[in-house]
Scaffold this motif. Structure first.
Motif, PDB file in Angstrom:
ATOM      1  N   CYS A  23      44.327   2.624 -23.705  1.00  0.00           N
ATOM      2  CA  CYS A  23      44.303   3.202 -22.361  1.00  0.00           C
ATOM      3  C   CYS A  23      45.477   4.167 -22.225  1.00  0.00           C
ATOM      4  O   CYS A  23      46.619   3.809 -22.527  1.00  0.00           O
ATOM      5  CB  CYS A  23      44.392   2.100 -21.306  1.00  0.00           C
ATOM      6  N   ASP A  26      44.002   8.237 -17.345  1.00  0.00           N
ATOM      7  CA  ASP A  26      42.612   8.029 -16.929  1.00  0.00           C
ATOM      8  C   ASP A  26      41.658   7.887 -18.116  1.00  0.00           C
ATOM      9  O   ASP A  26      40.439   7.828 -17.911  1.00  0.00           O
ATOM     10  CB  ASP A  26      42.139   9.200 -16.050  1.00  0.00           C
ATOM     11  N   TYR A  27      42.192   7.838 -19.305  1.00  0.00           N
ATOM     12  CA  TYR A  27      41.346   7.839 -20.495  1.00  0.00           C
ATOM     13  C   TYR A  27      41.241   6.446 -21.120  1.00  0.00           C
ATOM     14  O   TYR A  27      42.226   5.701 -21.178  1.00  0.00           O
ATOM     15  CB  TYR A  27      41.912   8.787 -21.559  1.00  0.00           C
ATOM     16  N   LYS A  57      36.431   9.374 -20.221  1.00  0.00           N
ATOM     17  CA  LYS A  57      37.023   9.493 -18.885  1.00  0.00           C
ATOM     18  C   LYS A  57      35.934   9.181 -17.874  1.00  0.00           C
ATOM     19  O   LYS A  57      34.880   9.821 -17.875  1.00  0.00           O
ATOM     20  CB  LYS A  57      37.574  10.899 -18.667  1.00  0.00           C
ATOM     21  N   ASN A  58      36.159   8.173 -17.041  1.00  0.00           N
ATOM     22  CA  ASN A  58      35.123   7.698 -16.110  1.00  0.00           C
ATOM     23  C   ASN A  58      33.840   7.336 -16.862  1.00  0.00           C
ATOM     24  O   ASN A  58      32.731   7.684 -16.434  1.00  0.00           O
ATOM     25  CB  ASN A  58      34.828   8.762 -15.039  1.00  0.00           C
ATOM     26  N   PHE A  67      41.025  16.069 -24.782  1.00  0.00           N
ATOM     27  CA  PHE A  67      41.961  14.982 -24.518  1.00  0.00           C
ATOM     28  C   PHE A  67      43.370  15.345 -24.962  1.00  0.00           C
ATOM     29  O   PHE A  67      44.333  15.243 -24.189  1.00  0.00           O
ATOM     30  CB  PHE A  67      41.504  13.700 -25.221  1.00  0.00           C
TER      31      PHE A  67
END
Length: 282
Positions: A23, A26-27, A57-58, A67
């Protein structure tokens, strides 16, 4: 345990698949492994696997380029070591202890030699703790004009000192330098995939590729060809004496690459079968 090591451990957790995930902001990060073939007397075998990061992401896949482009200079060292810790843990779960693990290094993340030396020592300890011998590791280093040569050589010497092998990645790209190559004394040189791709339609670049291969042979450095997309690519690099090969034609990256003869048969057939030459009548 260093502060960096503690922070990295906090960003790793076991996923639902049973493999580790990382982690960063947000990745979510996953490890994928792509087989690397070794050619010997006309036969192909799996030499090892290159560890590749796959960001989300999400819950949506994001390209690795996007990234890493989103990582600030201040976070590069941390992200580089986070990816490596993730790959080491997941490779240990694969239990391929007779194969090599190829790890990509970001040269720009090693501007501080003392910090790098400390983390390399910790990496050795952590690898051994989870059952990986540092001699299984192949550290892929891209030649970079963003790092002073002496700093780059120091980092390479530190990885070599723990028993890891050194591979120069993306050779033949813009910043390639044979003087630097001789000083690095790599175990392997990986020729940039773009050179093979462009050489398919440009005879001059095909000759350049062959010249690079011949020079590496003269220097006694085994080379790997990246970006093998079809049987013609495979036969071309094999005829040039490539020791190793990698590309989608051989196998795509996955979280759990197959370790069976299925794709070995495909490689073998491509090496021994060649299109029949059309006779030209007088």
């Amino acid at each position: 345990m260093s502060e960096t090591t503690e922070l990295i451990a906090d960003q790793l957790s076991l996923g639902n698949s049973g493999y580790w995930v990382g982690c960063f902001k947000d990745y979510k990060l996953e490890s994928h492994f792509q087989p690397i073939a070794r050619f010997d007397n006309g036969k192909a075998a799996v030499e090892g696997y290159e560890a590749l990061i796959r960001p989300f992401k999400n819950n949506t896949p994001v390209s690795p380029f996007a990234f890493f482009n989103d990582v600030t200079d201040g976070d590069r060292f941390f992200v580089d070591w986070l990816c490596r810790a993730l790959h080491l843990r997941n490779f240990a779960k694969l239990n391929r202890l007779d194969k090599k693990l190829y790890l990509n290094l970001d040269p720009a993340a090693y501007a501080n030699p003392e910090q790098s030396r400390s983390q390399i020592s910790i990496m050795k300890e952590r690898a051994e703790k989870i059952g990986l011998n540092p001699e299984m590791l192949v550290c892929e280093i891209v030649e970079s004009t963003s790092l002073k040569d002496q700093t780059l050589y120091t980092v390479i010497d530190e990885f070599r000192a723990i028993g890891s092998r050194i591979a120069i990645d993306d050779f033949g790209a813009e910043s390639s330098n044979f003087d630097r190559l001789l000083r690095m004394q790599p175990h392997i040189v990986k020729i940039d995939r773009s050179l093979l791709a462009r050489s398919r339609h440009a005879p001059q670049l095909r000759s350049l590729y062959a010249n690079i291969a011949a020079l590496l042979h003269d220097l006694g450095i085994p080379f790997a060809s990246e970006g093998i997309e079809d049987a013609d690519d495979l036969r071309f690099i094999h005829d040039l004496g490539a020791t190793y090969g990698q590309g989608f034609f051989l196998a795509r990256p996955t979280t759990t690459p197959a370790d069976d003869p299925t794709y070995l048969n495909v490689w073998q057939e491509a090496l021994i079968s060649r299109p029949e030459e059309t006779a030209i009548s007088a």
